[in-house]
Design an enzyme around this catalytic site. Structure first.
Site, PDB file in Angstrom:
ATOM      1  N   LYS A 285       0.855  -1.182   0.000  1.00  0.00           N
ATOM      2  CA  LYS A 285       0.000   0.000   0.000  1.00  0.00           C
ATOM      3  C   LYS A 285       0.893   1.235   0.000  1.00  0.00           C
ATOM      4  O   LYS A 285       2.035   1.170   0.453  1.00  0.00           O
ATOM      5  CB  LYS A 285      -0.896   0.014   1.248  1.00  0.00           C
ATOM      6  CG  LYS A 285      -2.104   0.918   1.143  1.00  0.00           C
ATOM      7  CD  LYS A 285      -3.283   0.251   0.453  1.00  0.00           C
ATOM      8  CE  LYS A 285      -4.423   1.216   0.256  1.00  0.00           C
ATOM      9  NZ  LYS A 285      -5.644   0.558  -0.241  1.00  0.00           N
TER      10      LYS A 285
ATOM     11  N   ASP B  19      -7.128   4.499  -4.454  1.00  0.00           N
ATOM     12  CA  ASP B  19      -7.755   4.381  -3.131  1.00  0.00           C
ATOM     13  C   ASP B  19      -8.336   5.774  -2.871  1.00  0.00           C
ATOM     14  O   ASP B  19      -8.569   6.530  -3.839  1.00  0.00           O
ATOM     15  CB  ASP B  19      -6.715   3.975  -2.065  1.00  0.00           C
ATOM     16  CG  ASP B  19      -7.356   3.595  -0.722  1.00  0.00           C
ATOM     17  OD1 ASP B  19      -7.835   2.466  -0.596  1.00  0.00           O
ATOM     18  OD2 ASP B  19      -7.395   4.432   0.202  1.00  0.00           O
TER      19      ASP B  19
HETATM   20  P1  NDP Z   1     -12.917   8.074  -2.610  1.00  0.00           P
HETATM   21  O1  NDP Z   1     -11.837   9.055  -2.436  1.00  0.00           O
HETATM   22  O2  NDP Z   1     -13.474   7.851  -3.967  1.00  0.00           O
HETATM   23  O3  NDP Z   1     -14.136   8.415  -1.638  1.00  0.00           O
HETATM   24  C1  NDP Z   1     -13.966   8.484  -0.260  1.00  0.00           C
HETATM   25  C2  NDP Z   1     -15.274   8.921   0.379  1.00  0.00           C
HETATM   26  O4  NDP Z   1     -15.161   8.793   1.788  1.00  0.00           O
HETATM   27  C3  NDP Z   1     -15.597  10.368   0.109  1.00  0.00           C
HETATM   28  O5  NDP Z   1     -16.989  10.543   0.103  1.00  0.00           O
HETATM   29  C4  NDP Z   1     -14.950  11.079   1.296  1.00  0.00           C
HETATM   30  O6  NDP Z   1     -15.541  12.329   1.615  1.00  0.00           O
HETATM   31  C5  NDP Z   1     -15.208  10.088   2.404  1.00  0.00           C
HETATM   32  N1  NDP Z   1     -14.139  10.195   3.402  1.00  0.00           N
HETATM   33  C6  NDP Z   1     -12.819   9.951   3.206  1.00  0.00           C
HETATM   34  N2  NDP Z   1     -12.121  10.180   4.325  1.00  0.00           N
HETATM   35  C7  NDP Z   1     -13.017  10.573   5.236  1.00  0.00           C
HETATM   36  C8  NDP Z   1     -12.914  10.961   6.582  1.00  0.00           C
HETATM   37  N3  NDP Z   1     -11.733  10.967   7.235  1.00  0.00           N
HETATM   38  N4  NDP Z   1     -14.064  11.279   7.230  1.00  0.00           N
HETATM   39  C9  NDP Z   1     -15.256  11.262   6.585  1.00  0.00           C
HETATM   40  N5  NDP Z   1     -15.407  10.922   5.298  1.00  0.00           N
HETATM   41  C10 NDP Z   1     -14.310  10.592   4.643  1.00  0.00           C
HETATM   42  O7  NDP Z   1     -12.349   6.717  -1.999  1.00  0.00           O
HETATM   43  P2  NDP Z   1     -12.834   5.213  -2.262  1.00  0.00           P
HETATM   44  O8  NDP Z   1     -14.298   5.173  -2.459  1.00  0.00           O
HETATM   45  O9  NDP Z   1     -11.944   4.640  -3.287  1.00  0.00           O
HETATM   46  O10 NDP Z   1     -12.439   4.515  -0.884  1.00  0.00           O
HETATM   47  C11 NDP Z   1     -13.329   4.473   0.228  1.00  0.00           C
HETATM   48  C12 NDP Z   1     -12.887   3.355   1.183  1.00  0.00           C
HETATM   49  O11 NDP Z   1     -12.894   2.103   0.488  1.00  0.00           O
HETATM   50  C13 NDP Z   1     -11.480   3.509   1.746  1.00  0.00           C
HETATM   51  O12 NDP Z   1     -11.441   2.961   3.037  1.00  0.00           O
HETATM   52  C14 NDP Z   1     -10.651   2.635   0.807  1.00  0.00           C
HETATM   53  O13 NDP Z   1      -9.452   2.182   1.414  1.00  0.00           O
HETATM   54  C15 NDP Z   1     -11.621   1.493   0.584  1.00  0.00           C
HETATM   55  N6  NDP Z   1     -11.363   0.688  -0.603  1.00  0.00           N
HETATM   56  C16 NDP Z   1     -11.344   1.246  -1.854  1.00  0.00           C
HETATM   57  C17 NDP Z   1     -11.121   0.455  -2.962  1.00  0.00           C
HETATM   58  C18 NDP Z   1     -11.197   0.987  -4.344  1.00  0.00           C
HETATM   59  O14 NDP Z   1     -11.166   0.181  -5.286  1.00  0.00           O
HETATM   60  N7  NDP Z   1     -11.316   2.289  -4.563  1.00  0.00           N
HETATM   61  C19 NDP Z   1     -10.832  -0.983  -2.820  1.00  0.00           C
HETATM   62  C20 NDP Z   1     -10.958  -1.475  -1.477  1.00  0.00           C
HETATM   63  C21 NDP Z   1     -11.185  -0.651  -0.422  1.00  0.00           C
HETATM   64  P3  NDP Z   1     -14.779  13.681   1.194  1.00  0.00           P
HETATM   65  O15 NDP Z   1     -14.837  13.737  -0.301  1.00  0.00           O
HETATM   66  O16 NDP Z   1     -15.535  14.747   1.867  1.00  0.00           O
HETATM   67  O17 NDP Z   1     -13.378  13.537   1.711  1.00  0.00           O
END
Ligand code: NDP
Length: 451
Positions: free
Chosen positions: A129, A169
């Site tokens: 990662k 991510d």
């Molecule tokens: P994105 O950046 O596309 O979206 C993240 C979302 O979560 C946004 O709506 C963001 O809001 C919110 N968010 C992020 N950090 C915080 C925080 N500290 N507090 C509140 N809201 C938060 O990321 P992904 O959808 O790709 O990833 C989301 C989760 O899924 C993560 O844990 C990631 O590790 C996991 N994941 C992702 C994969 C992938 O293929 N993309 C695969 C496996 C797991 P805002 O825009 O306001 O920051």
């Protein structure tokens, strides 16, 4: 559940002493080690060969300076990371996260989880990662490009299609992957599948964008059906509104669920008529705006602002199913109890480690269904694995082909977790099953490969 086994305790205590300043990493390790007690006791080789002591230590950690010039001409500096955790079963594989909260502890917890997740997919991928404390939010495309180019200028010497293959991510989507791929190609002068999540015109896979969210729902559907239930007619709350959340919404709606709430880091929306994922996609992927903008599309919806440091009201919205898809430790024990009190039947994790240990204990005490992230969100990396296969073949598969493989993989992971839990006397405990099934393959490969 607390660890009793002396060997596991000694490894954990040693790690706590050496990594006291890495709380997320220690949390992730403890959660896995708790499940491994019966496995360690059943096979003395794991202790003799100190497999646990070795598996909690990354093979390599790279930290580097990322200087870049902002639009006003000022020189900015961020910190870059790549943790190459375990390559026993394949090249390191795992996403890059760009978010101000990124530090070594966060990257190590994610890299550690990734070892077991990748193993569960049955594809030949090791765990890694990386990322940076850079915040893409509010930056211009030019600034994001210059940052990505600088980040890749250093990262490129540590990765490669047979060494380490990063993906997206939080904060790293199609735009960031494109800029990083362009820079890698320019420096290395090779067009290879060194990153996944690429655009379709330059080696990306159909269905990769949808894969984590779709895969989460395929997993949840398998677990629900195994327990005589389904998504049909269920009220669903999803946290986040990014890549995972958007496609989880699309798939669970297709499976008969109704998504009534979604969020971002500023607040959450509630729409009792069901939230259309296409509106969220436009707000987040096209406009790059805040979720509050949803009210401009659906004025009857409700918006609640989240106050930093205050409990997140999202989990008090009554629902049958919760899909946390934002970030780590976003459901605390009190949130879990609120969900349970409102009749929630299951929590299926899309984000990595979104439930605190207290929340997981509450799910277990209430006997509701729980799908741990390393199993239920493995669809993203599994499809990245399929993207690597297509890049090696220099062929592209159809959406239907990739989606069908994804569904098969997720159902297979559920079955493997359920079987491992049952074999080690914890029937129905998918969390323990995921840790055990993920561990066994990696540990076996480590035993074969020597010290
Ligand atoms: P994105 O950046 O596309 O979206 C993240 C979302 O979560 C946004 O709506 C963001 O809001 C919110 N968010 C992020 N950090 C915080 C925080 N500290 N507090 C509140 N809201 C938060 O990321 P992904 O959808 O790709 O990833 C989301 C989760 O899924 C993560 O844990 C990631 O590790 C996991 N994941 C992702 C994969 C992938 O293929 N993309 C695969 C496996 C797991 P805002 O825009 O306001 O920051």
């Amino acid at each position: 559940m607390s660890i009793q086994n002396a060997y596991l305790l000694s490894v954990l205590d040693g790690l706590k002493a050496r990594s006291a300043h890495e709380p997320e990493f220690l949390q992730a390790v403890e959660e896995v080690l708790e499940s491994l007690e019966p496995v360690i006791e059943a096979d003395p080789r794991y202790e003799q060969q100190n497999i646990i002591g070795r598996i909690v230590e990354p093979e390599r950690v790279v930290m580097f300076r990322v200087p870049w010039v902002d639009d006003s001409g000022k020189v900015q500096v961020n910190r870059g990371y790549r943790v190459q955790f375990n390559s026993a079963i394949g090249p390191y594989k795992g996403g890059l996260r760009f978010h101000p909260t990124v530090d070594l502890s966060v990257i190590k917890f994610l890299g550690f989880e990734q070892i077991f997740k990748n193993s569960l997919t049955t594809l030949p991928m090791g765990g890694g990662k990386g990322g940076s404390d850079f915040d893409p939010k509010g930056k211009s495309d030019g600034e994001v490009m210059r940052f990505c180019q600088s980040f890749m200028t250093e990262l490129q010497r540590h990765i490669g299609p047979d060494t380490d293959v990063p993906a997206g991510d939080i904060g790293v989507g199609a735009r960031e992957i494109g800029y990083m791929f362009g820079q890698y190609k320019k420096i290395r002068d090779e067009f290879t599948g060194v990153l996944t999540g690429k655009g379709l015109s330059y080696g990306g896979s159909l269905a990769r964008t949808e894969a984590t969210g779709f895969g989460l729902c395929y997993f949840a559907d398998a677990q629900l059906r195994d327990n005589g239930m389904s998504f049909q007619g269920k009220r669903v709350v999803i946290s986040g509104s990014g890549n995972v959340a958007i496609y989880a919404n699309q798939k669970c709606t297709q499976l008969g669920g109704k998504v009534i709430a979604m969020s971002d880091s500023n607040g959450y929306i509630v729409d009792e008529n069901g939230i259309d994922h296409k509106i969220i996609k436009e707000i987040k992927e096209v406009k790059r705006a805040r979720i509050k903008t949803y009210l401009e599309y659906v004025p009857t919806a409700k918006y609640v602002e989240t106050v930093a440091g205050q409990p997140n009201g999202l989990w008090t919205v009554p629902c049958d199913i919760a899909l946390p898809c934002a970030t780590q430790n976003e459901i605390c024990e009190a949130d879990a109890k609120a969900l349970i009190a409102n009749g929630c039947i299951g929590v299926f994790e899309g984000a990595n480690m979104p439930s605190t240990p207290g929340a997981i204990a509450a799910y277990q005490a209430a006997g509701i269904l729980f799908a741990p992230a390393k199993a239920s969100n493995a669809g993203g990396v599994a499809t990245s694995g399929l993207e690597m296969s297509q890049n090696s073949e220099r062929l592209s598969w159809t959406f239907e082909e990739v989606d069908a493989k994804l569904k098969g993989i997720m159902e297979g992971i559920y079955a493997a977790c359920a079987a491992a839990a049952e074999k080690y006397g914890m029937k129905g405990n998918i969390q323990a099953g995921a840790n055990i099934a993920g561990f066994l393959k990696v540990a076996d490969a480590m035993l074969w490969q020597g010290i």
